[in-house]
Design an enzyme around this catalytic site. Structure first.
Site, PDB file in Angstrom:
ATOM      1  CE  LYS A 191      -3.695  -2.403   0.053  1.00 22.05           C
ATOM      2  NZ  LYS A 191      -4.517  -2.460  -1.178  1.00 22.05           N
ATOM      3  CB  ALA A 217      -2.765   5.182  -4.199  1.00 23.48           C
ATOM      4  CG  ASN A 218      -6.258   0.795  -1.410  1.00 21.20           C
ATOM      5  OD1 ASN A 218      -5.100   0.553  -1.080  1.00 21.20           O
ATOM      6  ND2 ASN A 218      -7.132  -0.164  -1.688  1.00 21.20           N
ATOM      7  CD  GLU A 243      -4.285  -2.330  -7.138  1.00 17.57           C
ATOM      8  OE1 GLU A 243      -3.333  -3.094  -7.413  1.00 17.57           O
ATOM      9  OE2 GLU A 243      -5.212  -2.656  -6.376  1.00 17.57           O
ATOM     10  CD  GLU A 263      -9.274  -2.822  -5.548  1.00 18.61           C
ATOM     11  OE1 GLU A 263      -8.079  -2.958  -5.835  1.00 18.61           O
ATOM     12  OE2 GLU A 263      -9.703  -2.920  -4.399  1.00 18.61           O
ATOM     13  CG  HIS A 288      -9.833  -6.727  -5.414  1.00 22.81           C
ATOM     14  ND1 HIS A 288     -10.992  -7.239  -4.874  1.00 22.81           N
ATOM     15  CD2 HIS A 288      -9.163  -6.137  -4.401  1.00 22.81           C
ATOM     16  CE1 HIS A 288     -11.021  -6.953  -3.585  1.00 22.81           C
ATOM     17  NE2 HIS A 288      -9.921  -6.290  -3.268  1.00 22.81           N
TER      18      HIS A 288
HETATM   19 MG    MG Z   1      -6.402  -2.418  -4.793  1.00 23.79          MG
END
Ligand code: MG
Length: 387
Positions: free
Chosen positions: A182, A212-213, A237, A263, A320
């Site tokens: 992450k 980095a969500n 991502e 995702e 994912h």
């Molecule tokens: Mg992800």
């Protein structure tokens, strides 16, 4: 062939990890059983599914809307021409009187149910789901298992690069050769230290991806992109909000390395818009749509067809969700790889003792269906659900 019962149970995820945006402390998953009137070894055959990892259980939508519709339907309407339960028809019945669009929690609820039907059919065919999917869809399965990367590197309450190094070394000791960590939950300088730690463990920046969500605005995404460019990482991502296709397109115009996303798109319609408007490059970028979050395998096949029409290869589709269901889907459809969560997200994350990890590839084992009953952490929950 009849469905005699459909059961759902919300199961809490274990652990207190976090990415840049959410803590998984209170996350739950819907475990669903579709019980049939077919008897094997003296017991009714039940299909098991769940709505992947990273969202929440959908008990209300399942129990109040989807399950009653399926159980109230004419049973013959749920069958295909061969007399088998038809996952697409069952998903269609479950969605009766639901308006299109707004693909949120409903998409995961349908997925748990639809994926349980695939499990049931594979068990009745006495085939692992990967082999069943390949046979039914006439796809070319992966011959040597799924290339699998260990996804970890979350932020912990007590965090340090030493803790991260220990974690990634433990995955390497298990046999994983590629990793994802992450970013975006610490300062850029701290994140670069974390990335360099991961590269040191992997021995190759091409074996390290970062996620980095969806944390960054455009300026932060570009700042990180500029800082990451020198490493030649495997992919960067979800830099920005998953629905901000303009941000994605602007980032793709200035970041040469591979980008990954998808995702958090829960329908093939959303995925088609991503493919149209997000500037993704079919010679390098990675698509991560997750069947368990997006109405199940039937919908995923429509997403996959759209991706192929847009010029993407199956090798660029790496869903994912590091668990047995996606391992079988990746293997059966011949996709590019699978995620694994060896240390987190129990009881759903990771694989079973029937799976083998060799040179970074995971094979799914011989158990019929998804093989969820072979996973020690899930077996008692499934037994309780179908009892
Ligand atoms: Mg992800």
């Amino acid at each position: 062939m009849r469905i005699t019962a459909i059961c759902e149970q919300a199961v809490r995820l274990e652990g207190a990890v976090a990415n840049a945006v959410v803590s998984f402390r209170d996350h739950t998953v819907s475990l669903v059983a579709v019980v049939s009137d077919q008897i094997r070894d003296g017991r009714p055959v039940a299909g098991i599914g769940f709505n992947s990892i990273g969202r929440f259980a959908q008990s209300g939508i399942l129990r109040e809307r989807l399950i009653p519709r399926v159980l109230d339907a004419n049973p013959d309407e749920l069958l295909d021409a061969a007399g088998q339960l038809d996952p697409a028809r069952i998903a269609g019945v479950a969605l009766q009187n639901e308006k299109p669009g707004g693909h949120g929690d409903r998409a995961g609820a349908v997925a748990a149910l639809e994926l349980a039907v695939w499990d049931l059919n594979a068990k009745l065919a006495d085939l692992p789901s990967g082999a069943y999917i390949a046979q039914r869809l006439e796809s070319t399965p992966l011959a040597n298992g799924a290339p699998t990367y260990a996804a970890g590197g979350y932020y912990y309450p007590e965090d340090s690069t030493a803790r991260l190094k220990d974690e990634l070394c433990s995955y390497r000791d298990l046999g994983y050769t590629a990793f994802k960590i992450k970013i975006g939950g610490a300062s850029l300088a701290q994140d670069l230290d974390r990335i360099e730690t991961a590269i040191e463990v992997a021995g190759d920046p091409g074996k390290v991806a970062v996620d980095a969500n969806g944390r960054f605005d455009f300026d932060a995404a570009v700042t990180y992109g500029n800082a990451l460019a020198k490493y030649n990482l495997r992919w960067f991502e979800e830099a920005g909000d998953p629905l901000d296709f303009a941000l994605q397109a602007e980032l793709a115009a200035c970041y040469e390395g591979a980008l990954a996303t998808g995702e958090n798109l829960f329908s093939s319609a959303d995925s088609r818009n991503l493919l149209r408007y997000a500037g993704l490059r079919h010679d390098r970028d990675v698509l991560q749509m997750d069947p368990g979050l997006s109405y199940g395998l039937t919908e995923y096949l429509a997403t996959l067809a759209a991706a192929e029409t847009a010029g993407f290869a199956r090798s660029q589709c790496i869903p994912h969700g590091g668990h047995l269901i996606n391992l079988h889907i990746v293997t059966g459809l011949g996709l590019g790889g699978c995620e694994a969560y060896p240390g987190v997200f129990q009881p759903f994350g990771g694989f079973s003792s029937g799976c083998a990890l060799v040179n970074g590839n995971v094979t799914a084992g011989d158990a019929p269906g998804w093989g969820l009953e072979q996973k020690d952490s899930l077996a008692p929950l499934i037994a309780e659900l179908v009892a």
